[in-house]
Design a protein around this motif. Sequence first.
Motif, PDB file in Angstrom:
ATOM      1  N   ARG A  28      37.056  -4.713  -3.524  1.00 58.23           N
ATOM      2  CA  ARG A  28      35.882  -4.808  -4.394  1.00 58.23           C
ATOM      3  C   ARG A  28      34.679  -5.387  -3.654  1.00 58.23           C
ATOM      4  O   ARG A  28      33.537  -5.131  -4.031  1.00 58.23           O
ATOM      5  CB  ARG A  28      36.206  -5.668  -5.619  1.00 58.23           C
ATOM      6  CG  ARG A  28      37.236  -5.039  -6.542  1.00 58.23           C
ATOM      7  CD  ARG A  28      37.501  -5.890  -7.767  1.00 58.23           C
ATOM      8  NE  ARG A  28      38.519  -5.296  -8.619  1.00 58.23           N
ATOM      9  CZ  ARG A  28      38.541  -5.415  -9.933  1.00 58.23           C
ATOM     10  NH1 ARG A  28      37.595  -6.110 -10.553  1.00 58.23           N
ATOM     11  NH2 ARG A  28      39.501  -4.855 -10.646  1.00 58.23           N
TER      12      ARG A  28
ATOM     13  N   LYS B  72      32.879  -6.183  -9.470  1.00 53.38           N
ATOM     14  CA  LYS B  72      33.270  -5.082 -10.339  1.00 53.38           C
ATOM     15  C   LYS B  72      33.872  -3.943  -9.535  1.00 53.38           C
ATOM     16  O   LYS B  72      33.619  -3.778  -8.356  1.00 53.38           O
ATOM     17  CB  LYS B  72      32.061  -4.555 -11.112  1.00 53.38           C
ATOM     18  CG  LYS B  72      31.340  -5.612 -11.949  1.00 53.38           C
ATOM     19  CD  LYS B  72      32.190  -6.088 -13.101  1.00 53.38           C
ATOM     20  CE  LYS B  72      31.432  -7.062 -13.991  1.00 53.38           C
ATOM     21  NZ  LYS B  72      32.260  -7.573 -15.099  1.00 53.38           N
ATOM     22  N   ASP B  73      34.678  -3.151 -10.226  1.00 56.98           N
ATOM     23  CA  ASP B  73      35.220  -1.921  -9.657  1.00 56.98           C
ATOM     24  C   ASP B  73      35.211  -0.888 -10.772  1.00 56.98           C
ATOM     25  O   ASP B  73      35.781  -1.121 -11.839  1.00 56.98           O
ATOM     26  CB  ASP B  73      36.643  -2.144  -9.152  1.00 56.98           C
ATOM     27  CG  ASP B  73      37.110  -1.004  -8.264  1.00 56.98           C
ATOM     28  OD1 ASP B  73      36.303  -0.102  -7.996  1.00 56.98           O
ATOM     29  OD2 ASP B  73      38.275  -1.015  -7.847  1.00 56.98           O
ATOM     30  N   ASP B  74      34.569   0.246 -10.537  1.00 60.42           N
ATOM     31  CA  ASP B  74      34.422   1.249 -11.586  1.00 60.42           C
ATOM     32  C   ASP B  74      35.766   1.630 -12.188  1.00 60.42           C
ATOM     33  O   ASP B  74      36.720   1.960 -11.479  1.00 60.42           O
ATOM     34  CB  ASP B  74      33.758   2.516 -11.025  1.00 60.42           C
ATOM     35  CG  ASP B  74      32.294   2.280 -10.675  1.00 60.42           C
ATOM     36  OD1 ASP B  74      31.741   1.287 -11.175  1.00 60.42           O
ATOM     37  OD2 ASP B  74      31.733   3.080  -9.907  1.00 60.42           O
ATOM     38  N   GLY B  75      35.815   1.582 -13.514  1.00 62.31           N
ATOM     39  CA  GLY B  75      37.010   2.029 -14.228  1.00 62.31           C
ATOM     40  C   GLY B  75      38.142   1.032 -14.268  1.00 62.31           C
ATOM     41  O   GLY B  75      39.204   1.326 -14.827  1.00 62.31           O
ATOM     42  N   GLU B  76      37.963  -0.163 -13.703  1.00 63.62           N
ATOM     43  CA  GLU B  76      39.032  -1.165 -13.707  1.00 63.62           C
ATOM     44  C   GLU B  76      38.567  -2.437 -14.395  1.00 63.62           C
ATOM     45  O   GLU B  76      37.381  -2.745 -14.453  1.00 63.62           O
ATOM     46  CB  GLU B  76      39.479  -1.476 -12.267  1.00 63.62           C
ATOM     47  CG  GLU B  76      40.127  -0.297 -11.567  1.00 63.62           C
ATOM     48  CD  GLU B  76      40.751  -0.698 -10.237  1.00 63.62           C
ATOM     49  OE1 GLU B  76      40.910  -1.911  -9.999  1.00 63.62           O
ATOM     50  OE2 GLU B  76      41.086   0.201  -9.454  1.00 63.62           O
TER      51      GLU B  76
ATOM     52  N   GLN C  55      36.295  14.280 -12.187  1.00 67.41           N
ATOM     53  CA  GLN C  55      35.818  12.906 -12.059  1.00 67.41           C
ATOM     54  C   GLN C  55      35.042  12.742 -10.761  1.00 67.41           C
ATOM     55  O   GLN C  55      35.127  13.549  -9.853  1.00 67.41           O
ATOM     56  CB  GLN C  55      37.006  11.932 -12.092  1.00 67.41           C
ATOM     57  CG  GLN C  55      37.832  12.013 -13.363  1.00 67.41           C
ATOM     58  CD  GLN C  55      39.044  11.110 -13.289  1.00 67.41           C
ATOM     59  OE1 GLN C  55      39.184  10.299 -12.382  1.00 67.41           O
ATOM     60  NE2 GLN C  55      39.933  11.248 -14.253  1.00 67.41           N
ATOM     61  N   ARG C  56      34.271  11.660 -10.711  1.00 69.14           N
ATOM     62  CA  ARG C  56      33.525  11.381  -9.490  1.00 69.14           C
ATOM     63  C   ARG C  56      34.501  11.073  -8.357  1.00 69.14           C
ATOM     64  O   ARG C  56      35.537  10.447  -8.562  1.00 69.14           O
ATOM     65  CB  ARG C  56      32.592  10.180  -9.696  1.00 69.14           C
ATOM     66  CG  ARG C  56      31.595  10.342 -10.831  1.00 69.14           C
ATOM     67  CD  ARG C  56      30.709  11.551 -10.638  1.00 69.14           C
ATOM     68  NE  ARG C  56      29.996  11.522  -9.381  1.00 69.14           N
ATOM     69  CZ  ARG C  56      29.286  12.545  -8.918  1.00 69.14           C
ATOM     70  NH1 ARG C  56      29.228  13.682  -9.588  1.00 69.14           N
ATOM     71  NH2 ARG C  56      28.632  12.444  -7.771  1.00 69.14           N
TER      72      ARG C  56
END
Length: 251
Positions: free
Chosen positions: A164, A193-197, A68-69
Amino acid sequence: HVAALGNLVTWSAGKLLSRNAGASGEAKWTHQVALCCLDNLENIVDLSSDGCVALDRDGSLLRIAGLQRPVRLPVLNRSGKVKRLAGEVAVAEAARGEGEEALALGERGAAAWEAGLRSCGAVFSGLDFTMGFVAGLLPTSDHREMSDIVDFWLQGGANLLARRCGRELFPEQGVDLARLKALLADGCNPNAKDDGEDSLLLCFARRAAKGEPGMAFAVSILLEHGADQEEAIDDDDAAVVEILRKAGSRT
């Protein structure tokens, strides 16, 4: 040993993980950890002893998990840069006066574990022990305990919004409603936004549905400051829908 293969890093340590037969038939023990692809490998200047945390030239920590990143790890209650990684901890200049601080590394962030050290060489742990090389007062606690506390603090309601929005993080239990209001009044976006959440509103509503104190009020506060209720619809959980309905009727 650290070797760069294109953008892929492999890290070898002395921990016994797999047994392979050499060309002459003798047994060889090797331990290799494949790290994820990094776009700017030249910016990585240090790795933790388990290969799970990297330090870049800007003094920022990155959590590495499989392919994953990398995820940037915020440091609670600190604006300065991290100097280096030392085994299973990070090291920064002492917040007050001379010396260094050892920072515990959680899954979601980092925070001061031992302050006021003259210097910190390295800290390691095994199944039933912790060992290290430090100058100054000896640590009285296990850095792994502090790592768990850090992750607990970062789940605080105001901290979730602050992270965030790139704001400073502080120790927090549950949700600090006064600080949540202050962050929103200071321009923090409730729809950040928050990646993956999921959306922050949905996260709060789910926790409120489980009976967590203060979270129903936190939902109302987000709605009062323009949180998008459409992004928080969860038709599979009637309790969440009811929390949002009640909070919406009060705003």
